[in-house]
Motif scaffolding. Structure first.
Motif, PDB file in Angstrom:
ATOM      1  N   ARG A   1     -52.562 137.778   8.967  1.00 25.85           N
ATOM      2  CA  ARG A   1     -53.734 137.565   8.100  1.00 25.85           C
ATOM      3  C   ARG A   1     -54.249 138.915   7.614  1.00 25.85           C
ATOM      4  O   ARG A   1     -54.118 139.927   8.282  1.00 25.85           O
ATOM      5  CB  ARG A   1     -54.859 136.891   8.880  1.00 25.85           C
ATOM      6  CG  ARG A   1     -54.580 135.459   9.241  1.00 25.85           C
ATOM      7  CD  ARG A   1     -55.773 134.908  10.048  1.00 25.85           C
ATOM      8  NE  ARG A   1     -55.523 133.589  10.538  1.00 25.85           N
ATOM      9  CZ  ARG A   1     -55.976 132.480   9.960  1.00 25.85           C
ATOM     10  NH1 ARG A   1     -56.736 132.558   8.899  1.00 25.85           N
ATOM     11  NH2 ARG A   1     -55.697 131.299  10.470  1.00 25.85           N
TER      12      ARG A   1
ATOM     13  N   GLY B   1     -57.237 125.346  -0.476  1.00 25.06           N
ATOM     14  CA  GLY B   1     -56.714 124.836   0.778  1.00 25.06           C
ATOM     15  C   GLY B   1     -55.676 125.739   1.408  1.00 25.06           C
ATOM     16  O   GLY B   1     -55.053 125.377   2.403  1.00 25.06           O
ATOM     17  N   GLU B   2     -55.487 126.925   0.833  1.00 32.79           N
ATOM     18  CA  GLU B   2     -54.534 127.888   1.363  1.00 32.79           C
ATOM     19  C   GLU B   2     -55.179 129.264   1.454  1.00 32.79           C
ATOM     20  O   GLU B   2     -56.157 129.543   0.777  1.00 32.79           O
ATOM     21  CB  GLU B   2     -53.309 128.012   0.452  1.00 32.79           C
ATOM     22  CG  GLU B   2     -52.491 126.761   0.311  1.00 32.79           C
ATOM     23  CD  GLU B   2     -51.319 126.952  -0.642  1.00 32.79           C
ATOM     24  OE1 GLU B   2     -50.279 126.361  -0.372  1.00 32.79           O
ATOM     25  OE2 GLU B   2     -51.459 127.695  -1.647  1.00 32.79           O
ATOM     26  N   TYR B   3     -54.579 130.116   2.290  1.00 30.62           N
ATOM     27  CA  TYR B   3     -55.016 131.507   2.361  1.00 30.62           C
ATOM     28  C   TYR B   3     -53.780 132.411   2.327  1.00 30.62           C
ATOM     29  O   TYR B   3     -52.695 132.004   2.736  1.00 30.62           O
ATOM     30  CB  TYR B   3     -55.866 131.774   3.606  1.00 30.62           C
ATOM     31  CG  TYR B   3     -55.120 131.651   4.917  1.00 30.62           C
ATOM     32  CD1 TYR B   3     -54.558 132.771   5.524  1.00 30.62           C
ATOM     33  CD2 TYR B   3     -54.978 130.420   5.556  1.00 30.62           C
ATOM     34  CE1 TYR B   3     -53.871 132.660   6.735  1.00 30.62           C
ATOM     35  CE2 TYR B   3     -54.303 130.309   6.756  1.00 30.62           C
ATOM     36  CZ  TYR B   3     -53.753 131.430   7.346  1.00 30.62           C
ATOM     37  OH  TYR B   3     -53.078 131.325   8.533  1.00 30.62           O
TER      38      TYR B   3
ATOM     39  N   GLU C   1     -53.306 126.065   9.356  1.00 31.61           N
ATOM     40  CA  GLU C   1     -52.134 126.581  10.057  1.00 31.61           C
ATOM     41  C   GLU C   1     -52.255 128.082  10.292  1.00 31.61           C
ATOM     42  O   GLU C   1     -52.933 128.788   9.559  1.00 31.61           O
ATOM     43  CB  GLU C   1     -50.861 126.304   9.255  1.00 31.61           C
ATOM     44  CG  GLU C   1     -50.519 124.842   9.131  1.00 31.61           C
ATOM     45  CD  GLU C   1     -49.228 124.613   8.356  1.00 31.61           C
ATOM     46  OE1 GLU C   1     -48.435 125.568   8.190  1.00 31.61           O
ATOM     47  OE2 GLU C   1     -49.022 123.472   7.913  1.00 31.61           O
TER      48      GLU C   1
ATOM     49  N   CYS D   1     -53.609 132.279  -4.081  1.00 31.81           N
ATOM     50  CA  CYS D   1     -53.214 131.022  -3.444  1.00 31.81           C
ATOM     51  C   CYS D   1     -54.001 129.863  -4.058  1.00 31.81           C
ATOM     52  O   CYS D   1     -55.030 130.065  -4.687  1.00 31.81           O
ATOM     53  CB  CYS D   1     -53.498 131.068  -1.938  1.00 31.81           C
ATOM     54  SG  CYS D   1     -52.473 132.249  -1.045  1.00 31.81           S
ATOM     55  N   SER D   2     -53.514 128.666  -3.821  1.00 32.61           N
ATOM     56  CA  SER D   2     -54.193 127.458  -4.280  1.00 32.61           C
ATOM     57  C   SER D   2     -55.338 127.106  -3.338  1.00 32.61           C
ATOM     58  O   SER D   2     -55.423 127.634  -2.223  1.00 32.61           O
ATOM     59  CB  SER D   2     -53.208 126.290  -4.307  1.00 32.61           C
ATOM     60  OG  SER D   2     -52.159 126.550  -5.197  1.00 32.61           O
TER      61      SER D   2
ATOM     62  N   CYS E   1     -48.555 132.106   1.042  1.00 34.67           N
ATOM     63  CA  CYS E   1     -49.768 131.316   1.160  1.00 34.67           C
ATOM     64  C   CYS E   1     -49.543 130.284   2.262  1.00 34.67           C
ATOM     65  O   CYS E   1     -48.481 129.666   2.315  1.00 34.67           O
ATOM     66  CB  CYS E   1     -50.092 130.637  -0.158  1.00 34.67           C
ATOM     67  SG  CYS E   1     -50.528 131.814  -1.468  1.00 34.67           S
ATOM     68  N   VAL E   2     -50.544 130.131   3.110  1.00 36.37           N
ATOM     69  CA  VAL E   2     -50.448 129.252   4.273  1.00 36.37           C
ATOM     70  C   VAL E   2     -51.584 128.236   4.207  1.00 36.37           C
ATOM     71  O   VAL E   2     -52.712 128.596   3.863  1.00 36.37           O
ATOM     72  CB  VAL E   2     -50.558 130.094   5.574  1.00 36.37           C
ATOM     73  CG1 VAL E   2     -50.528 129.230   6.804  1.00 36.37           C
ATOM     74  CG2 VAL E   2     -49.466 131.150   5.627  1.00 36.37           C
ATOM     75  N   PRO E   3     -51.312 126.973   4.542  1.00 35.70           N
ATOM     76  CA  PRO E   3     -52.405 125.994   4.580  1.00 35.70           C
ATOM     77  C   PRO E   3     -53.529 126.457   5.511  1.00 35.70           C
ATOM     78  O   PRO E   3     -53.265 127.056   6.558  1.00 35.70           O
ATOM     79  CB  PRO E   3     -51.735 124.729   5.114  1.00 35.70           C
ATOM     80  CG  PRO E   3     -50.296 124.878   4.730  1.00 35.70           C
ATOM     81  CD  PRO E   3     -50.014 126.361   4.861  1.00 35.70           C
ATOM     82  N   ASP E   4     -54.769 126.181   5.124  1.00 38.77           N
ATOM     83  CA  ASP E   4     -55.931 126.631   5.888  1.00 38.77           C
ATOM     84  C   ASP E   4     -55.886 126.244   7.365  1.00 38.77           C
ATOM     85  O   ASP E   4     -56.403 126.959   8.211  1.00 38.77           O
ATOM     86  CB  ASP E   4     -57.226 126.086   5.273  1.00 38.77           C
ATOM     87  CG  ASP E   4     -57.577 126.789   3.973  1.00 38.77           C
ATOM     88  OD1 ASP E   4     -57.078 127.908   3.718  1.00 38.77           O
ATOM     89  OD2 ASP E   4     -58.364 126.207   3.194  1.00 38.77           O
TER      90      ASP E   4
END
Length: 96
Positions: free
Chosen positions: A64, A36-38, A56, A33-34, A51-54
């Motif tokens: 997770r 700011g994402e996990y 959210e 992921c980029s 990938c989800v924004p940190d």
């Protein structure tokens, strides 16, 4: 002589790029992921991730990864492992 000079400069440039990666802490591996994402795993199958924004929660149908077992780079230990197992809606492994 000019041919060798170009080759030497090309080699120096390549070495400089490699050194910049090492000094900056970057790797040549592809990140899952980029910044700011996990990453999250899809429920009910061996494939599927996102990938989800940190800031959210995972979307419906995703969970997770357990702490300490999160894939960070493509084909790393955990990326390979999670592609072989199925998880339920609680993140529990249901099938190897």
């Amino acid at each position: 002589m000019q041919k060798y000079r170009r080759l030497r400069y090309s080699s120096l440039a390549a070495a400089g790029v490699a050194a910049a990666f090492l000094v900056s802490g970057c790797t040549m591996e592809d990140a899952i992921c980029s910044n700011g994402e996990y990453p999250v795993k899809a429920v009910g199958g061996t494939t599927g991730s996102a990938c989800v924004p940190d800031d959210e929660e995972p979307p419906k149908g995703y969970v997770r990864y357990p702490k300490g077992k999160v894939p960070e780079h493509v084909d790393d230990k955990w990326d390979k492992y999670w592609s072989t197992v199925v998880v339920d809606e609680n993140g529990n492994v249901t099938k190897d």
